[in-house]
Design a protein around this motif. Structure first.
Motif, short mmCIF file in Angstrom:
data_model
loop_
_atom_site.label_atom_id
_atom_site.label_comp_id
_atom_site.label_asym_id
_atom_site.label_seq_id
_atom_site.Cartn_x
_atom_site.Cartn_y
_atom_site.Cartn_z
N ILE A 1 0.95 -1.28 0.02
CA ILE A 1 -0.04 0.00 -0.14
C ILE A 1 0.82 1.15 -0.25
O ILE A 1 0.64 2.19 -0.71
CB ILE A 1 -0.88 -0.15 1.37
CG1 ILE A 1 -2.03 -1.11 1.06
CG2 ILE A 1 -1.70 1.34 1.36
CD1 ILE A 1 -2.79 -1.37 2.17
N ALA A 2 1.94 1.31 0.91
CA ALA A 2 2.88 2.41 0.83
C ALA A 2 3.39 2.72 -0.55
O ALA A 2 3.58 3.84 -0.88
CB ALA A 2 3.90 2.21 2.13
N ASP A 3 4.05 1.53 -0.96
CA ASP A 3 4.76 1.58 -2.54
C ASP A 3 3.48 2.39 -3.34
O ASP A 3 4.17 2.90 -4.18
CB ASP A 3 5.03 0.12 -2.85
CG ASP A 3 6.39 -0.36 -2.10
OD1 ASP A 3 7.08 0.66 -1.24
OD2 ASP A 3 6.53 -1.33 -2.02
N GLU A 4 2.40 1.67 -3.19
CA GLU A 4 1.43 2.08 -4.39
C GLU A 4 0.99 3.68 -4.22
O GLU A 4 1.06 4.53 -5.33
CB GLU A 4 -0.02 1.33 -4.02
CG GLU A 4 -0.96 1.65 -5.11
CD GLU A 4 -1.19 1.18 -6.46
OE1 GLU A 4 -1.97 1.42 -6.94
OE2 GLU A 4 0.23 0.53 -6.69
N ILE B 1 -0.56 9.13 -4.65
CA ILE B 1 -1.88 9.32 -4.15
C ILE B 1 -1.78 9.08 -2.39
O ILE B 1 -0.51 8.67 -2.04
CB ILE B 1 -2.79 8.09 -4.69
CG1 ILE B 1 -2.33 6.84 -4.31
CG2 ILE B 1 -3.20 8.45 -6.01
CD1 ILE B 1 -3.14 5.72 -4.74
N SER B 2 -2.77 9.40 -1.79
CA SER B 2 -2.69 9.34 -0.21
C SER B 2 -2.79 7.94 -0.04
O SER B 2 -3.17 6.95 -0.74
CB SER B 2 -4.00 9.93 0.42
OG SER B 2 -5.03 9.34 0.21
N ARG B 3 -2.21 7.43 1.09
CA ARG B 3 -2.42 6.03 1.77
C ARG B 3 -3.68 5.60 1.93
O ARG B 3 -3.97 4.42 1.64
CB ARG B 3 -1.40 5.90 3.04
CG ARG B 3 0.10 6.18 2.91
CD ARG B 3 0.70 5.32 4.12
NE ARG B 3 1.86 5.25 3.74
CZ ARG B 3 2.90 4.48 4.37
NH1 ARG B 3 2.44 3.87 5.43
NH2 ARG B 3 4.32 4.52 4.15
N GLU B 4 -4.63 6.42 2.23
CA GLU B 4 -6.14 6.14 2.48
C GLU B 4 -6.59 5.73 1.05
O GLU B 4 -7.28 4.64 1.13
CB GLU B 4 -6.71 7.20 3.07
CG GLU B 4 -8.20 6.72 3.54
CD GLU B 4 -8.03 5.63 4.53
OE1 GLU B 4 -8.78 4.79 4.48
OE2 GLU B 4 -7.10 5.68 5.37
N GLN B 5 -6.30 6.52 0.20
CA GLN B 5 -6.72 5.86 -1.30
C GLN B 5 -6.14 4.59 -1.68
O GLN B 5 -6.94 3.64 -2.17
CB GLN B 5 -6.11 7.08 -2.36
CG GLN B 5 -7.11 8.28 -2.04
CD GLN B 5 -6.77 9.40 -3.20
OE1 GLN B 5 -5.41 9.69 -3.24
NE2 GLN B 5 -7.57 10.02 -4.30
N ALA C 1 -6.74 -1.49 -2.08
CA ALA C 1 -6.62 -2.39 -1.69
C ALA C 1 -7.61 -3.50 -1.14
O ALA C 1 -7.70 -4.65 -1.49
CB ALA C 1 -5.26 -2.53 -0.45
N ARG C 2 -8.38 -2.70 -0.23
CA ARG C 2 -9.41 -3.64 0.15
C ARG C 2 -10.51 -3.89 -0.69
O ARG C 2 -11.13 -4.97 -0.74
CB ARG C 2 -10.27 -2.61 1.26
CG ARG C 2 -11.39 -3.57 2.11
CD ARG C 2 -11.76 -2.72 3.41
NE ARG C 2 -12.71 -3.70 4.19
CZ ARG C 2 -12.14 -4.29 5.12
NH1 ARG C 2 -10.96 -4.32 5.66
NH2 ARG C 2 -13.15 -5.10 5.90
N THR C 3 -10.76 -3.08 -1.88
CA THR C 3 -11.66 -3.39 -3.06
C THR C 3 -11.18 -4.76 -3.66
O THR C 3 -11.86 -5.73 -4.10
CB THR C 3 -11.65 -2.24 -3.96
OG1 THR C 3 -12.32 -1.14 -3.24
CG2 THR C 3 -12.57 -2.60 -5.16
N TYR C 4 -9.83 -4.79 -3.80
CA TYR C 4 -9.17 -6.03 -4.43
C TYR C 4 -9.42 -7.10 -3.71
O TYR C 4 -9.73 -8.18 -3.95
CB TYR C 4 -7.67 -5.67 -4.56
CG TYR C 4 -7.42 -4.76 -5.65
CD1 TYR C 4 -7.99 -4.59 -6.67
CD2 TYR C 4 -6.04 -4.29 -5.82
CE1 TYR C 4 -7.61 -3.27 -7.68
CE2 TYR C 4 -5.51 -3.50 -6.65
CZ TYR C 4 -6.39 -2.93 -7.55
OH TYR C 4 -6.04 -2.14 -8.58
#
Length: 818
Positions: free
Chosen positions: A233-236, A242-246, A251-254
């Motif tokens: 997530i951090a790498d994304e 983009i923000s970590r929350e985004q 990630a949760r959607t996946y």
């Protein structure tokens, strides 16, 4: 007390027969057969329960075994036949009593010491009601779902509401004579035997029900907290600014898209539905080598099922078979295209997790899927995925995709404690409902997207599908292979970032190839595939019944007790007449209206039948080369024949996914020659092999057999002749393109129906092998030139091809040059 139990059992037999339905598995039944049945048998069960003993009694009578309520004579004493390890838990009191198992075991051991001729067999009988593993959260665990410590009240509930989900496994016997001779007969030995039995039942329970389940939301939350996914997530967020929350939301959607929602209740429901479906659609399911998989599960292996993929039925059939083998159904990797309403929810609750066809360019999705797969393995869930990725449209195995396998192997580099074992599985059918769809797609039609309407259109056309075959192949022990590859591999283990040593890609490719070979090694012969293979090569796709039956007999005998395909299953029919009659019932072949002794393949069905032929044609490549040599030369020296087979076998093995050792190949050729001689096809005079005269009746069988490999040899010749005719050599892309053009011209001129004949990927695989075997010299500019060894091989291949067809190949290669 025993008499009271027997009386109670008589009273309970009728209601239990009405309320229960037992699935019985006899593990290695031959060990309880013959001489063992003449020896005293003792049954060991977990609970001292009348209902357990009644269902065991019914199962034993069905299997031809003694009733547990009968007495056993040991020496001059008659004692009880069953030993119960535990009393049922009391409803009110917390303390439960003890059984007489210890006293009976001590007595049996002592009697064996006194009477050396005795050899009683101790038979563990695992009796299970319901197969829910339970959930980690106590709130998710209904009161009556915990069957591990039942009381008589729970037993009443269990029999009433779980009676249709009763499972009994009668397992391998233990010799008390061996135990006494090797270890003695005192009370410590009796106690140890009972302790081993308890452990056996615990392992049985785990292998049947699997580990406790997490609620899906809890599992997703745990995955989101994984260090691997946190880093992804951090790498994304960093790479896409983009923000970590985004990134977390993505990630949760996946995870919501992919994670299964395995539920025991849905498995029980699907068991009933699928039992009805199989009884409606299939005349029988033939299963082979299931005991080997049960043994692996009993020993605590993490099992990865890797089956071939022929139909959407595979998802349901293999899971159903695994369930009836007494094993926990696996989590199944399914394409996201199957996540459509309403079946997506059904599949998800039955253990399916969904994946996209390609992860390319989406590192976050790749890391999340990798972590999810790893966590399933770490938690003890068996996995099933298809190495070919998609369904085969031609009936042949496809070149395997290695992505999922690489992820499985990399879990070992993260410190997976349990041994991980791959179980290849061959799945075969006498009728595949999608074959006509496959042919339309191969002809250029667009693949239809899976949907409820598409499913409904398939269901309304359901018909008799004949028999299904599920053969478990030779398991592949990954830990053992890794130790052989690099004994120090465990020193590189890292819990979150597993290493990728330089030797790993080659190791993964080799394992994937072995998987495909082991699938093909466990092929199933049946009347439809064998008849289709005969008629697709016959002149005008027509044979006399007598000739066809003789050829079916030859095909069967060529595969009996052979040295290479050791796990294949022969047809269940007793003779070729029955084999052909059952094939004709499938209505794929027609009897000539003027002469019922003539069997023909309808012109419109020829391409369709190549699909069924291709399921088993790999079994006959070597015998067909032998026949082709004999047809060409009439008489041949055995040493020359073996040399030619040794030349061509690697090419055929690479394309058709089978493997052999040099000694096995020689033995296999010898077995083929013996079978051919027994059918009158050849005579053997010392080292000289002589083909039957073409004027004699058996020559037809030899000729038909020689035709099976012809299309393959012609395809090889199309590539080899193209390569030889180029004085300056060809680049790989030019060689594959011109070879494919030659094959297409040849198919058009000689009406070759099989769609795989012009498949570019198969041609590319052949060229890749020539390069790997260093049969091609690569010039500095990357152009391919044949070696002298390849020219010698090519000359031998050319000699086995019919003169008219070889003339067409030469003409076609000239056209390609232009």
């Amino acid at each position: 007390m025993a008499d009271f139990k027997k009386l109670l059992s008589y009273m309970l037999t009728l209601p239990i027969r009405v309320l229960t339905k037992t699935k019985l598995v006899l593990a290695n039944y031959e060990k309880l057969d013959g001489n063992n049945l003449n020896k005293p048998l003792f049954y060991v069960v977990k609970h001292d329960s009348a209902s357990d003993l009644v269902v065991l009694d019914i199962a034993c009578r069905k299997a031809g075994l003694p009733s547990p309520f009968s007495r056993v004579k040991l020496g001059d004493q008659k004692i009880k036949r069953y030993l119960c390890l535990d009393k049922l838990h009391p409803v009110i009191s917390k303390k439960r009593g003890t059984t007489d198992a210890m006293a009976l075991m001590e007595l049996a051991l002592e009697l064996h010491q006194q009477h050396p001729e005795l050899d009683a067999q101790l038979v563990p009988c695992f009796i299970n009601w319901g197969r829910s593993p339970g959930r980690h959260s106590a709130k998710e665990q209904p009161l009556f779902d915990d069957f591990s410590k039942p009381s008589w009240l729970k037993k009443l509930y269990i029999v009433t509401f779980r009676g249709r989900d009763n499972f009994i496994s009668i397992d391998d016997p233990v010799s008390l004579r061996y135990t006494v001779d090797q270890h003695g007969y005192d009370s410590s030995i009796a106690r140890k035997l009972l302790r081993v039995a308890r452990f056996h039942f615990q392992r049985r329970q785990l292998m049947m029900s699997g580990p406790r389940l997490w609620h899906r939301d809890q599992f997703i939350t745990a995955l989101m907290a994984s260090p691997v996914i946190k880093k992804a997530i951090a790498d994304e967020a960093k790479s896409k600014n983009i923000s970590r929350e985004q990134a977390r939301t993505t990630a949760r959607t996946y995870l919501e898209e992919m994670v299964a929602d395995y539920r025991g209740g849905w498995i029980r429901f699907l068991d009933r539905v699928l039992t009805w479906v199989w009884n409606k659609l299939y005349s029988g399911l033939h299963i082979q080598n299931g005991e080997a998989v049960r043994k692996l599960a009993q020993e605590g292996h993490e099992i990865i099922y890797m089956p071939c993929h022929r139909s959407h039925m595979d998802y349901l059939l293999l899971t159903y078979v695994i369930y009836y083998q007494g094993l926990v159904p696996p989590h199944i990797a399914a394409g996201v295209n199957l996540d459509f309403w309403p079946m997506g929810g059904v599949f998800r609750r039955a253990g399916a997790f969904f994946m996209r066809r390609s992860f390319r360019g989406n590192k976050l999705y790749s890391e999340i899927f990798r972590e999810y797969l790893a966590q399933l393995i770490f938690r003890g869930h068996s996995i099933k995925f298809y190495p070919e990725s998609g369904r085969s449209r031609t009936g042949r195995l496809l070149k395997p995709k290695t992505g999922m396998l690489a992820m499985v192997i990399q879990t070992l580099f993260r410190g997976q404690d349990r041994p991980v074992t791959i179980v290849p599985v061959y799945i075969g059918y006498e009728h595949v409902m999608e074959v006509k769809t496959y042919l339309r797609e191969l002809s250029g039609a667009k693949k239809k997207k899976e949907s409820f309407l598409h499913l409904f259109s398939v269901l309304k056309n359901l018909r008799h599908f004949g028999r299904g075959y599920v053969n478990f192949g030779t398991p592949i022990l990954l830990n053992k292979l890794l130790n052989e590859q690099n004994p120090d591999w465990k020193k590189e283990i890292h819990p979150y970032s597993p290493p990728k040593p330089s030797w790993l890609p080659n190791f993964i490719n080799q394992v994937s190839h072995n998987v495909m070979c082991n699938i093909n090694q466990a092929a199933a012969l049946n009347g439809v595939t064998m008849t289709a293979m005969a008629l697709t090569v016959a002149n005008k796709n027509t044979l006399f019944r007598q000739d066809l039956e003789q050829f079916l007999s030859l095909l069967t005998d060529l595969q009996t007790d052979n040295a290479i395909f050791t796990n294949l299953s022969l047809p269940p029919e007793a003779n070729p007449t029955e084999l052909l009659e059952n094939a004709l019932k499938m209505e794929k072949f027609t009897l000539d209206t003027d002469s019922p002794d003539i069997i023909r393949l309808p012109q419109e069905s020829t391409v369709e039948m190549t699909y069924y032929r291709n399921n088993i044609i790999h079994l006959y490549m070597i015998p067909s080369v032998i026949a082709a040599v004999l047809i060409e030369q009439q008489a041949v020296d055995k040493k020359y024949l073996l040399k030619l087979i040794e030349q061509t076998a690697p090419l055929l093995a690479n394309e058709y996914f089978f493997s052999y050792q040099p000694a096995q190949l020689i033995s296999y050729v010898e077995q083929n020659l013996v079978a051919m001689k027994s059918h009158g096809l050849i005579e053997i005079d010392g080292e000289n092999i002589i083909a039957v005269d073409h004027a004699k009746a058996p020559y037809m069988q030899l000729h038909l057999l020689s035709l099976l490999v012809q299309e393959t040899l012609q395809r090889y010749a199309a590539v080899l002749l193209t390569l030889e005719r180029s004085s300056d050599g060809l680049s790989r892309s030019e060689l594959e393109r011109t070879g494919q053009a030659t094959a297409r011209y040849l198919a058009k001129m000689h009406d070759i129906k099989g769609p795989e004949f012009t498949d570019k990927s198969i041609l590319s695989q052949f060229v890749g092998l020539l390069r790997e075997k260093e049969l091609i010299v690569i010039k500095t500019e990357g152009r391919y030139v044949p070696t002298l060894e390849l020219k010698d091989l090519a000359a031998n291949i050319y000699s086995l091809i019919d003169g008219d067809i070889f003339h067409t190949i030469k003409k076609a290669s000239q056209r390609s040059d232009k």
